[in-house]
Design a protein around this motif. Structure first.
Motif, mmCIF file in Angstrom:
data_model
loop_
_atom_site.group_PDB
_atom_site.id
_atom_site.type_symbol
_atom_site.label_atom_id
_atom_site.label_comp_id
_atom_site.label_asym_id
_atom_site.label_seq_id
_atom_site.Cartn_x
_atom_site.Cartn_y
_atom_site.Cartn_z
ATOM 1 N N MET B 61 17.446 -45.174 16.875
ATOM 2 C CA MET B 61 16.250 -45.637 16.158
ATOM 3 C C MET B 61 16.526 -45.695 14.651
ATOM 4 S SD MET B 61 13.971 -46.426 18.413
ATOM 5 C CE MET B 61 15.424 -46.978 19.331
ATOM 6 N N GLY B 66 14.462 -47.444 11.852
ATOM 7 C CA GLY B 66 13.251 -46.683 12.165
ATOM 8 C C GLY B 66 13.104 -45.489 11.228
ATOM 9 N N GLU B 68 11.363 -41.821 10.749
ATOM 10 C CA GLU B 68 10.761 -40.822 11.631
ATOM 11 C C GLU B 68 9.615 -40.080 10.955
ATOM 12 O OE1 GLU B 68 13.480 -38.041 13.412
ATOM 13 O OE2 GLU B 68 11.921 -37.164 14.687
ATOM 14 N N TYR B 132 8.669 -44.266 13.815
ATOM 15 C CA TYR B 132 8.684 -43.640 15.143
ATOM 16 C C TYR B 132 8.511 -42.134 15.040
ATOM 17 C CZ TYR B 132 13.464 -41.780 14.586
ATOM 18 O OH TYR B 132 14.558 -41.080 14.166
ATOM 19 N N LYS B 157 9.328 -40.623 22.824
ATOM 20 C CA LYS B 157 9.625 -41.280 21.557
ATOM 21 C C LYS B 157 8.777 -42.528 21.539
ATOM 22 C CE LYS B 157 11.833 -44.575 20.896
ATOM 23 N NZ LYS B 157 11.399 -45.984 20.712
ATOM 24 N N MET B 159 7.778 -45.734 19.006
ATOM 25 C CA MET B 159 7.983 -46.434 17.737
ATOM 26 C C MET B 159 6.968 -47.563 17.640
ATOM 27 S SD MET B 159 11.480 -47.934 16.058
ATOM 28 C CE MET B 159 11.720 -49.339 17.121
ATOM 29 N N ALA B 176 15.651 -54.210 18.942
ATOM 30 C CA ALA B 176 15.218 -52.978 19.613
ATOM 31 C C ALA B 176 15.739 -52.939 21.049
ATOM 32 C CB ALA B 176 13.695 -52.874 19.593
#
Lengths: 415, 415
Positions: B61, B66, B68, B132, B157, B159, B176
């Motif tokens: 990710m 991504g 977090e 995410y 998880k 996202m 993705a």
């Protein structure tokens, strides 16, 4: 991480609905975002702080033999009825499924971990044992106005231990106490251990770890000549200016303090409730003594923010800071400067130094400096048209700046 | 880790109340413990697997940009009323505080992350963005009989991404998708991407990532000559033996499969609901297109257990195994053997190889071998009175054992 790509931004003003420094600063700087009173989202900067705290806590719990697990937050009501917590604990959140099955949300995990351990324990040979987790807790608090210091949902490390007798619990408590003090020290805090009342489920004394801060929710009396410290709630005849009852060498001082951890001697309450009994060496069945050891992870982040900030913003200790270096690029429309700033960012990244790179073109130097102070990383590193092939660096908590080579900066600051 | 110190033990028999292989094996081997239907505790072995999966997911990710965060599980009812989820989503757990404040438990986080992102987004320049988290989800499932495959509380998880237009969502979906396929591959699984129905909140097609396993809850039709794959739920006129509509080179095959991830094109549903609109390049306000990308972390652990086991127990891929080496010491009452086994344990630990050391004195060789097979670590390393200054090793999925020096074992197996 490039600041331009971080989806959060610092806010120009304090949030109107926060009363405490931790909530004001962490919100303005983009570490947390309030979803509702006592419930916060952890943004990329804040999550990095949480992760740093967790790593320290995990290392110290593993070092004293703690075994990590992860327990559910959704509990069957039966477990809480068995300990009478279902009716007696007012902060317990309760809910029902579509089929009218009753659940509680974990506000602590004695009710889950005691029957769990019972399933695997066979005799005294399995003792002592210490099991911990890091996980969200849920508490139906009436008031939740202290930012991260008192949450309705919050992050906690909770460890539970079982011992054949009181002497072994007492021995392990000393081990755990030292581990706790090491955690606070590594997190940049000085904590004191106090005696406090044991809460509703126990007549026994509990131990609290307190950090002196005006935002605290407790008052303590402490001696600065020895380690005596007591919560005023149970101080009885003692008051400010009383002689220290331990060393008799000084007068007690009073201070506002914030709890950053606690230990409860749970005795045989839960081992009785769940009928957890083990054979001792002689084959006699005994109910083990149980201990509980908590550290609020998110609360600790709040306490660090309370204890370590100035009028410009947060001042993170290196061990906890989300990044070590705040690389500020000025005059980035100058292609030579931009090239140098990018090269320094790459170099630091290659050296595994955590860098937040303020690569914004449109922000003013003043805005960039103010953001660096607000976010509070340990080192501000400046590259601009004026710095040439050098860099300028400044420690967050000091006033003076130094001009040096990148190599020297790395040697002096990031070892 | 010494097996003698691990508080969990393998169980001699399958749990009576479990129907699926994942629940039976993971329970017997001491990876998980059922608190109630659909709600499991993760024990030390199981938590290590969860952590390995999370590390892979996090790396992939982060690699696609991504960011977090960590969002609360306790949500104000207002957010769910704004999207009509409060009344329309039957699996939504609802609860009240002491003061009659209504909350939902997060079954997904569009309702929290959309207003959160709105607070920081200012224009099209903030797009695209992908945020995410890895966190517990709560769903009031009527049936939860599939072990880790369908939980009332489970780890996920999730996202979320926002895009200026559909073309940019489509571009990012491809990015993705490749990241997802890489995750499954790293976790030892071969996944297929199917089209499926979009669920209640969207008329759009969604994408599911499926792993073929008899324990699956879905039926898929797939082509073994190209990557065509479709959930039978939306397959319309297609059935087993139909010609592949994509490559026309083969007949479709039908298989039972388990979902290990999904992507929803949420369109403008949530950006409309929370009035998240941003100025485009021409200053016109647009509602961004939103995507949602889920992977059930605990479910993935269950699917790996379903897909990778034999009649003796689990067979973990090296990337996911809680430890790499199961060091079995036999004849440990012989002080020379004990000394050698301890030295090997120390050596492996120093080399940062993850070892589970079965150092029990009382267990029989048969019991130790059976436990090693049940727990399913990639390498079983044996030290006994017979192995002398060599070691015997065996790969979990192979029958033959090899006798060699420790150095050779390290070279051959633990690079």
């Amino acid at each position: 991480m490039r600041y331009s790509q971080l989806f959060t931004k610092t806010k120009p003003r304090e949030p109107k609905d926060e009363l405490t420094s931790n909530a004001k600063l962490l919100t303005r700087a983009g570490f947390v975002n309030k979803l509702m009173a006592g419930v916060y989202s952890y943004l990329p900067l804040g999550l990095r702080v949480i992760n740093k705290i967790e790593t320290i806590v995990r290392e110290e719990m593993n070092a004293i033999g703690g075994q990590e697990v992860f327990l559910p937050a959704l509990h069957p009501s039966e477990n809480w009825k068995q300990t009478k917590g279902w009716d007696n604990i007012d902060i317990l959140f309760k809910l029902k499924s579509r089929t009218n099955r009753e659940y509680a949300l974990g506000q602590s995990h004695e009710e889950v971990i005691t029957p769990l351990f019972k399933e695997y324990a066979t005799s005294y040979k399995d003792l002592p044992v210490a099991i911990y987790q890091i996980q969200q807790k849920f508490r139906d608090e009436l008031r939740a106005k202290s930012g991260l210091l008192r949450g309705r949902e919050f992050r906690m490390k909770d460890m539970y231990s079982w011992h054949l007798d009181q002497a072994d619990f007492n021995r392990f408590y000393q081990v755990a106490k030292l581990a706790y003090l090491k955690i606070y020290q590594r997190a940049g805090l000085q904590a004191k251990v106090t005696e406090a009342s044991g809460g509703s489920f126990s007549e026994k004394i509990s131990y609290e770890f307190m950090v002196l801060t005006p935002a605290g929710e407790d008052d303590i009396l402490y001696c600065d000549q020895c380690d005596y410290c007591i919560n005023t709630e149970i101080a009885k005849d003692l008051k400010e200016e009383s002689e220290c009852p331990r060393c008799q060498k000084a007068k007690l001082q009073k201070a506002r303090a914030s709890e950053v951890g606690n230990v409860f001697d749970l005795g045989q309450k839960y081992t009785h409730d769940f009928d957890l009994k083990l054979a001792d060496k002689n084959g006699l069945l005994v109910y083990p003594i149980m201990g509980c050891y908590g550290i609020g992870i998110s609360r600790l982040m709040g306490v660090i923010a309370e204890a370590l900030h100035d009028d410009k913003g947060l001042v993170w200790p290196e061990t906890i800071a989300p990044f070590q270096v705040h690389l500020v690029g000025l005059n980035l429309d100058n292609s030579d400067v931009k090239k140098q700033a990018e090269a320094i960012y790459q170099k630091l990244t290659q050296e595994h130094i955590e860098v937040l790179f303020d690569d914004r073109l449109e922000a003013t130097p003043g805005a960039k400096f103010a953001d660096a102070d607000l976010i509070g990383l340990p080192y501000r590193l400046l590259v601009s048209a004026k710095t040439g092939d050098k860099v300028e660096y400044k420690k967050r908590q000091l006033k003076d700046v130094k001009i040096t080579s990148l190599e020297n900066f790395l040697k002096e600051c990031c070892q």
